[in-house]
Each structure stands twice: as structure tokens, then as C-alpha cells.
Enzyme design. Structure first.
Site, PDB file in Angstrom:
ATOM      1  N   HIS A  38       0.832  -1.215   0.000  1.00  0.00           N
ATOM      2  CA  HIS A  38       0.000   0.000   0.000  1.00  0.00           C
ATOM      3  C   HIS A  38       0.864   1.263   0.000  1.00  0.00           C
ATOM      4  CE1 HIS A  38      -3.401  -2.497   2.103  1.00  0.00           C
ATOM      5  NE2 HIS A  38      -3.109  -2.939   0.889  1.00  0.00           N
ATOM      6  N   HIS A  88      -9.101  -1.988  -5.187  1.00  0.00           N
ATOM      7  CA  HIS A  88      -8.022  -2.302  -4.249  1.00  0.00           C
ATOM      8  C   HIS A  88      -7.061  -3.322  -4.846  1.00  0.00           C
ATOM      9  CE1 HIS A  88      -5.971  -2.427  -0.429  1.00  0.00           C
ATOM     10  NE2 HIS A  88      -5.841  -3.724  -0.630  1.00  0.00           N
ATOM     11  N   HIS A 114      34.362  -7.896 -49.948  1.00  0.00           N
ATOM     12  CA  HIS A 114      34.395  -8.430 -48.580  1.00  0.00           C
ATOM     13  C   HIS A 114      33.333  -9.512 -48.441  1.00  0.00           C
ATOM     14  CE1 HIS A 114      34.231  -8.230 -44.064  1.00  0.00           C
ATOM     15  NE2 HIS A 114      35.538  -8.120 -44.256  1.00  0.00           N
ATOM     16  N   HIS A 119      -1.062 -11.317  -4.554  1.00  0.00           N
ATOM     17  CA  HIS A 119       0.329 -10.957  -4.293  1.00  0.00           C
ATOM     18  C   HIS A 119       1.327 -11.961  -4.875  1.00  0.00           C
ATOM     19  CE1 HIS A 119      -0.905  -7.594  -1.937  1.00  0.00           C
ATOM     20  NE2 HIS A 119      -1.593  -8.348  -1.104  1.00  0.00           N
ATOM     21  N   ASP A 143      -3.056  -2.947  -5.241  1.00  0.00           N
ATOM     22  CA  ASP A 143      -2.054  -3.963  -4.899  1.00  0.00           C
ATOM     23  C   ASP A 143      -1.122  -4.254  -6.069  1.00  0.00           C
ATOM     24  OD1 ASP A 143      -2.867  -4.308  -2.294  1.00  0.00           O
ATOM     25  OD2 ASP A 143      -4.109  -6.062  -2.703  1.00  0.00           O
TER      26      ASP A 143
END
Length: 465
Positions: A79, A261, A366, A288, A265
Site C-alpha cells: 500500500h 483495491h 568483402h 500478491h 495492490d
């Protein structure tokens, strides 16, 4: 929005109780110098040990994100970190005399208000970004939770939650720009279901819980035994259920407060990536664990991007110098003028570009059956790009030339062939002194380094007859 780093103007303190530890804590948010990031400091422990807000220090994600470094823990950091990101802060010291920030009302609102009270000031170092150029995805096979990020000019987040319960149902929330965080997300409070709350209480967690700092959705019968347990835990004489299925007398700030909310998070957990993000995050049933696993994946992407040091440029934008502007600065001419335009220029760096075409004269001999641009010419192109950095800083560049005096740590990583677009980035290693220029140069094709070298050159005035 400014692209310079920011910190607080002055320190600010808040006090409260940690949600899971139940301990009184004072949090002091202090200004920090550029490139510090967010650093927690435990003032209650000997030596005031520090724990950086780094996803690689995440140890547990049960009901919150916990960091641990050398045995020092920081609980429920998300938070506070979300508030710092939402306030557009880059650097801060977070001093605490306990292991967990105060839960306050279960949202980021009070942290945001404290940061705004302290004030925010711009610093002198430019921000770095994790720039999302391709889709990155993480899926938790056990839960079906999924986070995806796609390219975007802004940092955007969308969350979709479905808890399979009638009382909450399916909710969505979207943040289009981080500047909207205070108004749309900051005051969304943490929540729990009644059956989870019982288990947490039985496990001795949420010691700092209160009816006022968590929304409790009642997804089971409120038995007399459960009611008694809650009354004791929260120190309430009466526990009741509102008509909307929420415990006691708490009023929702938003109809979709749970989804908002969860979005909060996500922002807090992704702060642990350690860098500002340019990309759109789409989070389906975030939590989480999945948030921090996704953050670890983004952190690896960031370290790879930083290692490659690929310049973030639009090769089609109006150049600082086109080929005619380059020829006014440089004495070189075709076929030995090896850069086509300059895309960026400051007093410390320059970005140039060369389109490698099949009709280059060096391809004739080359490796003619498999044309490859000679490495020595790649280094020469790097040096010419560095020459632009120097000559653009003098008022009469036509009277000066730059000459190689040293090459070191030259590496060729892959072949450069017809059709490639070579982007050269040169940065000063040290200030120019007495006409000596010390530079680090990189050449890229797409996201890949093809050549790198440390170069030294001397700026000399031309002999004019």
C-alpha cells in the site's frame, strides 16, 4: 509529466498499527537522492538495517507482500509503495520502528495525503523506464490468475476479479494514467471474506485488524460463535451485516472497491520491479503471489534492457542532422562517410544511424558471396558518430577534425549485412579536456548489440593554407 526523477521536499511521519503484527509503528518518509529508489530502514534494530524495495527480496505473499534481506523483514509493503508510485515519486527512504507500515484505513489514502503534505520536488537526473515492446505474460497454473503487459506510451492497469461468490461477484477496474491514482484508486480499502477472516484470526494474524480498516464480505452464515469471535477481536459490542452483504456499518467508497483495491495492490507489487514502467498491465484475478512472480519477470526484462542499453528512439522521426547537416560538420565524404543521420544529440551523448545497403562498395570484395560489413568500418562509423558529438559543440566545426588515438575493448557480437539498420550510441566517459575525447560506443541492429568499443580521439584545428 516530467521525465526527471522526483523525491519529497521534506520528511513526513504517520503513526498507526500494523495489520498483521498488531504493533504500534511510526513511519517517516524522507527525501532521497537520485537513483536511490525506495528503501525501507528499520530504526528499531541495531545498525538501522536497510531493505530495498526489490522483488528479489520477496519471501512470502500470504495476505500481503513481505520483503526480507539478511534476516530483516518488511511486512505488507504494497500500500505504501503504491502511494509513492501514484504520487509520481522515484526516490524515498521509509523509516519504521517496526516491521510493518501502519495499515491506516486499509487503503493508500493517508500515505498519499502525507506525501502531498510534504511536497514533491524534481531532481536533476532523468528517469529510466522499462519500455514494453512486446507482450509479456505470466500465468499461475494452480489458480488461473494471469498478468499480461502490452506496449503503451503510458503506465496503465486494468484488473478483473471473480471470486465465485454471490456477495461480491465479478468486478473490473481500470487506471488509464497514474495521475488519476489519487482520485480513482488511493482510497480503495483492503477486503476479506468472512471465512478467510475466521482462519486469519485462528492463525493469530491480523492483530491490528479493525472493522474500520478492512471490508469484510459475508460469504457464509454469521453464527453466534463467529460473531462472538469477531466481537472479541475487534472490541465491538455488536456485529451485524448490512443489506449489501458487508460486515457491520462500513460504507463502500466505490461499488467496485474490491477491484480497485486489487489494482492498488498490483501497482504496489509492481513497484518492486525497481523502475518506472511504460506498458499496459491486464490483471485477471491478481494476487500478491502472481503479482510478484510477474514483477520478477519484468525485473529480468529490465536488467536485460539495461545491459543492452538499447536507445529508445524512433528511427523515422525528424533527425537532428540529415546527411547535408552531417557534411557541414564532418570532413568525410562518400564512400567513407558512414553515418546517414543523427537522431539525438546532447552535451554528453549522440545517437546516429546508418542504413546498410547492398550497393556499398566494400561488399564487392568483402565476402562477396555472403556480404558482411567489415568490423573496422563499424568502428569507424562509431568514431564518426562520436565526432558529431564533439564538432557540434564548437562554433566553427569546419575548422576542426577529430582523429582516432586509441581503441580499447572492441567486440563484435554478430554480422552486419545488407538490409540492416545500424544505430550507433556514443556516450562520454569523462568530460572533454584539452581536446581529448574519451567515449563509449555501441552499435545496434534492432534490440541486439553488434559492436561495442571504448574510443579515444583528439580534436585538432585544421591546417589552413
Amino acid at each position: 509529466m516530467s521525465d526527471m526523477q522526483k523525491t519529497l521536499k521534506e520528511e513526513v511521519s504517520l503513526s498507526g498499527i500494523g495489520l498483521h503484527t498488531g504493533k504500534e509503528v511510526t513511519l517517516t518518509i524522507k527525501p532521497a537522492k537520485e537513483n536511490t529508489g525506495f528503501v525501507f530502514i528499520r530504526t528499531d534494530l541495531e545498525g538501522n538495517p536497510q531493505v530495498e524495495a526489490d522483488v528479489n527480496y520477496v519471501t512470502t505473499t500470504d495476505r500481503g507482500t513481505t520483503l526480507e534481506k539478511l534476516g530483516v523483514r518488511i511486512h505488507t509493503c504494497e500500500h505504501l509503495l503504491a502511494a509513492l508510485v501514484g504520487c509520481d515519486v522515484d526516490n524515498a527512504y521509509l523509516e519504521m520502528n517496526s516491521a510493518e507500515p501502519p495499515i491506516m484505513d486499509g487503503s493508500a489514502k493517508y500515505f498519499v495525503e502525507a506525501i502531498e503534505k510534504a511536497g514533491i520536488e524534481e531532481q536533476k537526473v532523468a528517469r529510466e523506464y522499462l519500455i514494453v515492446k512486446e507482450v509479456v505474460n505470466y500465468v499461475d497454473p494452480n489458480t488461473g490468475s494471469e498478468l499480461t503487459i502490452i506496449p503503451s506510451e503510458n503506465y496503465e492497469v486494468t484488473t478483473m476479479v471473480d471470486f465465485g461468490t454471490k456477495v461480491l461477484g465479478t468486478q473490473n477496474a481500470t487506471l488509464k494514467d497514474i495521475s488519476e491514482f489519487k482520485k480513482e484508486i488511493a482510497s480503495a480499502r483492503t477486503f476479506s471474506f468472512l471465512h478467510e477472516l475466521e482462519m486469519l484470526l485462528d492463525a493469530g494474524l491480523i492483530k491490528g485488524g479493525d472493522i474500520s480498516n478492512a471490508i469484510v464480505y459475508v460469504d457464509k452464515e454469521l453464527t453466534p460463535e463467529t460473531a462472538q469471535k469477531l466481537r472479541k477481536a475487534f472490541g465491538k459490542e455488536k456485529i451485524s451485516i448490512r443489506p449489501n452483504g458487508i460486515l457491520d456499518n462500513l460504507t463502500l467508497n466505490y461499488p467496485n472497491e474490491a477491484a480497485r483495491h486489487k489494482l492498488l495492490d498490483v501497482i504496489g507489487d509492481l513497484a518492486l520491479v525497481g523502475v518506472k514502467i511504460k506498458g499496459k498491465v491486464i490483471a485477471n484475478k491478481p494476487g500478491h503471489f502472481v503479482n510478484t512472480q510477474f514483477a520478477k519477470k519484468l525485473n529480468r526484462q529490465w536488467k536485460l534492457q539495461k545491459k543492452r542499453n538499447v536507445p529508445d528512439i524512433d528511427i523515422h522521426k525528424e533527425p537532428v542532422f540529415d546527411i547535408n547537416g552531417i557534411m557541414k560538420l564532418m570532413p568525410h565524404r562518400y564512400p567513407f562517410l558512414l553515418i546517414d543521420k543523427v537522431l539525438e544529440l546532447s552535451d554528453k551523448h549522440v545517437v546516429g544511424l546508418k542504413n546498410v545497403t547492398f550497393n556499398e562498395p566494400f561488399f564487392v570484395g568483402h565476402f562477396p558471396k555472403e556480404p558482411v560489413m567489415p568490423g573496422v568500418l563499424q568502428v569507424e562509423a562509431l568514431a564518426q558518430t562520436g565526432g558529431i558529438l564533439v564538432l557540434a559543440s564548437v562554433p566553427d566545426p569546419e575548422n576542426y577534425s577529430t582523429y582516432f588515438i586509441k581503441m580499447d575493448k572492441v567486440k563484435f557480437k554478430r554480422k552486419v549485412v545488407p538490409g540492416d539498420t545500424l544505430v550507433f550510441k556514443i556516450e562520454l566517459i569523462s568530460p572533454i579536456r584539452r581536446g581529448i575525447v574519451h567515449m563509449q560506443g555501441y552499435g545496434y541492429v534492432g534490440e541486439n548489440i553488434v559492436v561495442e568499443a571504448e574510443l579515444m580521439a583528439q580534436v585538432a584545428k585544421n591546417n589552413i593554407e
